[in-house]
Design an enzyme around this catalytic site. Structure first.
Site, PDB file in Angstrom:
ATOM      1  N   LYS A  13       0.471  -0.921  -0.330  1.00 35.06           N
ATOM      2  CA  LYS A  13      -0.390  -0.004  -0.118  1.00 35.06           C
ATOM      3  C   LYS A  13       0.581   1.036  -0.313  1.00 35.06           C
ATOM      4  CE  LYS A  13      -2.149  -0.843   3.596  1.00 35.06           C
ATOM      5  NZ  LYS A  13      -1.823  -1.997   3.758  1.00 35.06           N
ATOM      6  N   ARG A  84      -9.470  -0.751   8.460  1.00 33.42           N
ATOM      7  CA  ARG A  84      -9.862  -2.036   8.880  1.00 33.42           C
ATOM      8  C   ARG A  84      -9.940  -2.637   9.144  1.00 33.42           C
ATOM      9  NH1 ARG A  84      -3.335  -0.483   9.187  1.00 33.42           N
ATOM     10  NH2 ARG A  84      -2.489  -2.523   8.600  1.00 33.42           N
ATOM     11  N   ARG A 123      11.517  -6.197   4.761  1.00 28.75           N
ATOM     12  CA  ARG A 123      11.774  -4.614   4.803  1.00 28.75           C
ATOM     13  C   ARG A 123      12.935  -4.264   5.639  1.00 28.75           C
ATOM     14  NH1 ARG A 123       5.905  -2.127   5.169  1.00 28.75           N
ATOM     15  NH2 ARG A 123       5.930  -2.639   7.157  1.00 28.75           N
ATOM     16  N   ARG A 156      11.325  -1.949  11.043  1.00 30.22           N
ATOM     17  CA  ARG A 156      10.062  -1.001  12.208  1.00 30.22           C
ATOM     18  C   ARG A 156       9.947  -2.317  12.850  1.00 30.22           C
ATOM     19  NH1 ARG A 156       4.947   0.182   9.377  1.00 30.22           N
ATOM     20  NH2 ARG A 156       4.028  -1.116  10.380  1.00 30.22           N
ATOM     21  N   ARG A 167      -0.110  -9.402  12.594  1.00 28.31           N
ATOM     22  CA  ARG A 167      -0.903  -8.686  12.125  1.00 28.31           C
ATOM     23  C   ARG A 167      -1.891  -9.480  11.171  1.00 28.31           C
ATOM     24  NH1 ARG A 167       3.649  -5.850  10.852  1.00 28.31           N
ATOM     25  NH2 ARG A 167       3.351  -4.209   9.486  1.00 28.31           N
TER      26      ARG A 167
HETATM   27  P1  AMP Z   1      -0.009  -0.200   9.323  1.00 29.17           P
HETATM   28  O1  AMP Z   1       1.768   1.029   9.369  1.00 29.17           O
HETATM   29  O2  AMP Z   1      -0.549   0.562   7.907  1.00 29.17           O
HETATM   30  O3  AMP Z   1       1.006  -1.371   9.448  1.00 29.17           O
HETATM   31  O4  AMP Z   1      -0.550  -0.039  10.768  1.00 29.17           O
HETATM   32  C1  AMP Z   1       0.814  -0.181  11.708  1.00 29.17           C
HETATM   33  C2  AMP Z   1      -0.301  -0.542  13.136  1.00 29.17           C
HETATM   34  O5  AMP Z   1      -0.897   0.972  13.017  1.00 29.17           O
HETATM   35  C3  AMP Z   1      -1.338  -1.720  13.555  1.00 29.17           C
HETATM   36  O6  AMP Z   1      -0.214  -2.638  13.374  1.00 29.17           O
HETATM   37  C4  AMP Z   1      -2.052  -1.071  14.132  1.00 29.17           C
HETATM   38  O7  AMP Z   1      -1.846  -1.047  15.202  1.00 29.17           O
HETATM   39  C5  AMP Z   1      -1.709   0.516  13.902  1.00 29.17           C
HETATM   40  N1  AMP Z   1      -3.108   0.996  13.343  1.00 29.17           N
HETATM   41  C6  AMP Z   1      -2.476   1.623  11.764  1.00 29.17           C
HETATM   42  N2  AMP Z   1      -3.649   1.533  11.184  1.00 29.17           N
HETATM   43  C7  AMP Z   1      -5.191   1.471  11.803  1.00 29.17           C
HETATM   44  C8  AMP Z   1      -6.558   1.249  12.035  1.00 29.17           C
HETATM   45  N3  AMP Z   1      -6.689   2.189  11.279  1.00 29.17           N
HETATM   46  N4  AMP Z   1      -7.091   0.696  12.632  1.00 29.17           N
HETATM   47  C9  AMP Z   1      -6.418   0.436  14.024  1.00 29.17           C
HETATM   48  N5  AMP Z   1      -5.043   0.279  14.163  1.00 29.17           N
HETATM   49  C10 AMP Z   1      -4.479   1.151  13.388  1.00 29.17           C
END
Ligand code: AMP
Length: 209
Positions: A13, A84, A123, A156, A167
């Site tokens: 993404k 999400r 990554r 990360r 996840r």
């Molecule tokens: P990402 O960078 O998109 O992989 O998001 C990293 C982390 O941020 C996720 O594992 C969640 O803990 C939190 N997070 C990101 N987007 C959301 C969302 N829409 N709802 C809830 N938690 C989120």
């Protein structure tokens, strides 16, 4: 034009959103990036969300809903990482309605567990400019150093095997209902996210024309 980019963590993404930003003149809004910045700066919000993020769990809907409401005030966005789950989709609908905005497409980057685990575990991200690398598919010219700004590359905190698994599971639990929700609205665009970055991007461009 407003777009939602959806897919499992590691489905590409962020990478695709960066390209779309330039070509479509849109602003990428990555909820994960916004939350990580808050954690880094040790803000009140950052302290509230840190524990969830470390575990790979979703931050509560009411908390992220408030963040999104502020973030999407811009004209023309690519929303990456939100919604999400189905409840977040309803919340977003309401916010969009209040703002008199519409989403043109919900682009789903379809992937599988094997691809996701490979991408996330390999990554690497530049600490200085945020550029993304993959140790085998998209390696930097010099190991551990960013090609763009010579910053140091790091992993990360949530890209470790245990959290990656969690996840992926969270994604599996929620994705079906979300896809149905946007399919019913008639704006679901499904793309094979296991292909190369260039192939995925050209497919996105074709579909959004
Ligand atoms: P990402 O960078 O998109 O992989 O998001 C990293 C982390 O941020 C996720 O594992 C969640 O803990 C939190 N997070 C990101 N987007 C959301 C969302 N829409 N709802 C809830 N938690 C989120």
């Amino acid at each position: 034009m407003n777009i939602i980019l959806f897919g499992a963590p590691g489905s590409g993404k962020g990478t695709q959103a960066k390209r779309m930003e330039k070509d479509f003149n849109l602003k990428q809004i990555s909820l994960g990036d916004i939350l990580r910045e808050q954690v880094k700066n040790k803000t009140e919000l950052g302290q509230e969300v840190e524990g969830y993020m470390k575990q790979g769990a979703l931050v509560p809907d009411d908390v992220v809903g408030r963040v999104i409401k502020e973030a999407i005030k811009v004209d023309g966005f690519i929303l990456d990482g939100y919604p999400r789950n189905e409840n977040q989709a309803h919340v977003l609908d309401q916010i969009l309605q209040e703002m008199n905005k519409e989403v043109k497409a919900f682009v789903y980057l379809d992937s599988n567990e094997e691809t996701i685990v490979d991408r996330l575990s390999k990554r690497r991200i530049c600490k200085a400019c945020g550029a993304n690398y993959h140790t085998t598919n998209l390696p930097p010219k010099v190991e551990g150093i960013c090609d763009n700004c010579q910053g140091e590359l790091s992993q990360r905190a949530d890209d470790n095997p245990e959290t990656i698994k969690k996840r992926w599971q969270v994604f599996l639990d929620e994705n079906r209902k979300l896809l149905d929700f946007y399919d019913k609205k008639g704006i679901l665009v499904r793309i094979d996210g296991t292909k190369s970055i260039d192939e995925v991007y050209s497919e996105i461009k074709i579909q959004l024309k």
